[in-house]
Design an enzyme around this catalytic site. Structure first.
Site, short mmCIF file in Angstrom:
data_model
loop_
_atom_site.label_atom_id
_atom_site.label_comp_id
_atom_site.label_asym_id
_atom_site.label_seq_id
_atom_site.Cartn_x
_atom_site.Cartn_y
_atom_site.Cartn_z
N GLU A 83 9.04 15.39 16.66
CA GLU A 83 9.19 15.41 15.17
C GLU A 83 8.89 16.43 14.23
O GLU A 83 7.51 16.17 14.10
CB GLU A 83 9.21 13.86 14.71
CG GLU A 83 10.04 14.00 13.41
CD GLU A 83 9.60 12.39 12.84
OE1 GLU A 83 8.50 11.86 13.00
OE2 GLU A 83 10.64 11.73 12.41
N GLU A 122 8.49 1.02 11.99
CA GLU A 122 9.46 1.90 11.80
C GLU A 122 8.86 3.41 12.07
O GLU A 122 8.38 3.74 10.86
CB GLU A 122 10.22 1.89 10.57
CG GLU A 122 10.82 0.21 10.22
CD GLU A 122 11.82 -0.22 11.28
OE1 GLU A 122 12.58 0.73 11.73
OE2 GLU A 122 12.08 -1.38 11.35
N LYS A 180 0.89 -1.07 0.00
CA LYS A 180 -0.09 0.00 -0.07
C LYS A 180 0.98 1.46 0.10
O LYS A 180 1.39 1.60 0.91
CB LYS A 180 -0.75 0.05 1.33
CG LYS A 180 -2.04 0.74 1.03
CD LYS A 180 -2.09 2.18 0.84
CE LYS A 180 -1.80 3.32 1.91
NZ LYS A 180 -1.58 4.67 1.42
N CYS A 182 13.43 10.23 8.93
CA CYS A 182 12.98 9.91 10.10
C CYS A 182 14.28 9.98 11.13
O CYS A 182 14.29 10.23 12.22
CB CYS A 182 12.56 8.55 10.15
SG CYS A 182 13.21 7.35 9.14
#
Ligand code: NAP
Ligand code: MG
Length: 473
Positions: A377, A245, A170, A279
């Protein structure tokens, strides 16, 4: 205009069961660059059924058969690498030099690494009279983000194929083009029908259908923490394995014996790469408090030197991926100003002279670790510099985070750098740069629970079976 309206299911390009399309926007121009179809759970059912059928045969193939396929995929990938890079640039705005450089290089590296690992991988190991077998876990749902699209798809697809799993990908709505080309690559390389399937669409629809599906055995997800949590809950009723993750707020510690100018400039430039949408980015730069003036000078110069503009032109930084991300980043910059951080480069708005596209100014703050801009973040080109008193303080600041993805140490004294690396509560530490496709990648704490890349990446896709009594006596 790229119109990618079909899904890849059971070895063929097929129409969605219920037609529904969405526009894809070029983040550099704000213009519609193409369309994709948005799938429904019925499309997922079809793809899962195909993957289940294919699992019966793919799961029992030899290492040689799977290695041959990975080799063919690699060859086809190399043939279309430029096209992949151009698609990445168009969909998420990375400069072409990056899209056709590091972006596609990462995908290629994961395929060739999986191939090498596979050739020598021990799927069976005897311990006494017991045989311990590693067997493919089954049908896998792979849910990926838009920030490093070829990295994140290949780091899942290659080990899943290598271990004998079948899968449904996906891709992200924001970066659907490169995934489409990758599906063509897998097809042209001769991937058997049903082994790899791809359904485009919304995470809340396609992703949820995969996470909750009775016949999906595991989900590998890369993306944000809230979605990772949701997937884990959605997958709980069917007791799936879920590999996560997630995000990070990684600290980069510059030691006192290191060149402030070179290392601070390097860390600042690194933060702005891919528009800060990484990330594992070193988004908290920790420097000796006594040398903050030097560090400020170096960071300011480095940030101001980052050229921003048309990703198909000759600029170091393109736009961020979407208007929504642009707005989130602007809110964080405002927050930093409001909470009293010192703005030393960049700031609110777009760079001068740019009035189209979601371009953000390379921004650097000096602040402290309690500020929101140091805790959350941001996922944009925003660096926060923090002074530390001594090495214990540096380690304490670095570890004072909900996240635990990466860490960086720059220092002349290798023993001191290694000592810091042992004390950081993160899944990876990079000492004085360095890069290794074989090094496991994943997070401590809220940065996730899985490990991808290299040999460790295989583990996510394997079940362990003990055959007791394999040998008589
Ligand atoms: P996201 O919302 O976590 O999306 C990642 C993937 O999950 C996309 O394919 C998304 O589909 C899908 N998804 C969304 N909701 C889902 C659900 N309920 N169930 C299953 N799948 C679902 O990440 P994003 O929107 O792309 O970015 C938002 C933030 O995530 C960023 O600001 C950043 O902090 C973080 N992020 C982290 C990483 C990383 O590498 N750690 C990567 C990207 C983003 P759609 O196509 O519908 O979005
Ligand atoms: Mg999202």
């Amino acid at each position: 205009m790229r119109d990618y309206l079909k899904f890849y299911i059971d070895g063929a390009w097929v129409d969605p069961i219920t037609p529904k399309t969405a526009e894809v926007i070029n983040p550099a121009t704000e213009a519609v660059s193409g369309h994709i179809s948005l799938g429904s759970p019925a499309d997922v059912d079809k793809a899962v059924a195909a993957a289940r059928r294919a699992f019966a045969t793919w799961s029992v193939t030899s290492i040689k058969e799977r290695a041959d396929l990975l080799e063919a995929i690699l060859a086809e990938y190399l043939r279309r690498e430029r096209e992949l890079g151009e698609a990445v640039t168009e969909e998420m705005g990375a400069p072409l030099s990056l899209g056709c450089g590091f972006h596609t290089m990462l995908g290629k590296g994961h395929i060739s690494t999986a191939l090498e690992v596979l050739k020598n991988y021990k799927f069976e190991e005897q311990h006494g009279a017991t045989m311990i077998r590693k067997e493919p876990i089954g049908v896998c749902g792979l849910i990926t983000p838009w920030n490093w699209p070829m990295n994140q798809t290949c780091v899942k697809i290659a080990p899943a194929l290598a271990t004998g799993c079948t899968m449904i990908l996906k891709p992200p709505q924001l970066a659907p083009y490169s995934a489409q080309i990758l599906a063509e690559i897998l097809h042209d390389a001769g991937t058997p029908a049903g082994v790899f399937n791809m359904v485009q669409g919304q995470g809340s629809v396609i992703g949820t259908a995969l996470s909750t599906h009775q016949d999906v055995d595991m989900i590998s997800f890369t993306g944000s923490e809230p979605v990772g949590v949701q997937i884990t809950k959605d997958a709980a009723d069917t007791v799936k394995r879920v590999g996560l993750e997630l995000g990070g707020k990684s600290a980069w510690v510059v030691l006192d014996d290191a060149s402030m100018t070179t290392n601070v400039a390097g860390a600042t430039g690194g933060m702005m790469g891919n528009s800060g949408q990484t990330c594992s980015a070193g988004s908290r730069l920790l420097v000796p408090a006594a040398r903050m003036d030097e560090a400020i000078a170096a960071a300011t110069e480095a940030a101001n030197g980052v050229t921003v503009g048309d990703p198909t032109g000759n600029f170091a930084m393109g736009p961020v991926v979407s208007k929504a991300q642009y707005n989130i980043i602007q809110d964080y910059i405002q927050k930093g100003i409001d909470e009293g951080a010192t703005l030393i480069a960049g700031g609110l708005g777009s760079p001068e002279g740019i009035d189209k596209g979601w371009f953000v100014r390379p921004t650097v703050f000096v602040g402290n670790n309690q500020m929101v801009i140091a805790r959350e973040e941001i996922f944009g080109p925003v660096l926060v510099m923090i002074g530390y008193a001594d090495l214990d303080d540096a380690v304490a600041i670095a570890n004072d985070s909900n996240f635990g993805l990466g860490g960086y140490v720059s220092g002349e004294d290798l023993e001191a750098s290694r000592d810091i690396s042992r004390r950081l509560r993160t899944g990876a530490v990079w000492v004085n740069g360095g890069f290794d496709f074989g090094a496991p990648f994943g997070g401590y704490k809220r940065s996730g629970n899985g490990r991808e890349w290299g040999e460790h990446g295989f583990t996510e896709y394997l079940e362990i079976k003990a055959v007791v009594g394999w040998s008589a006596g």
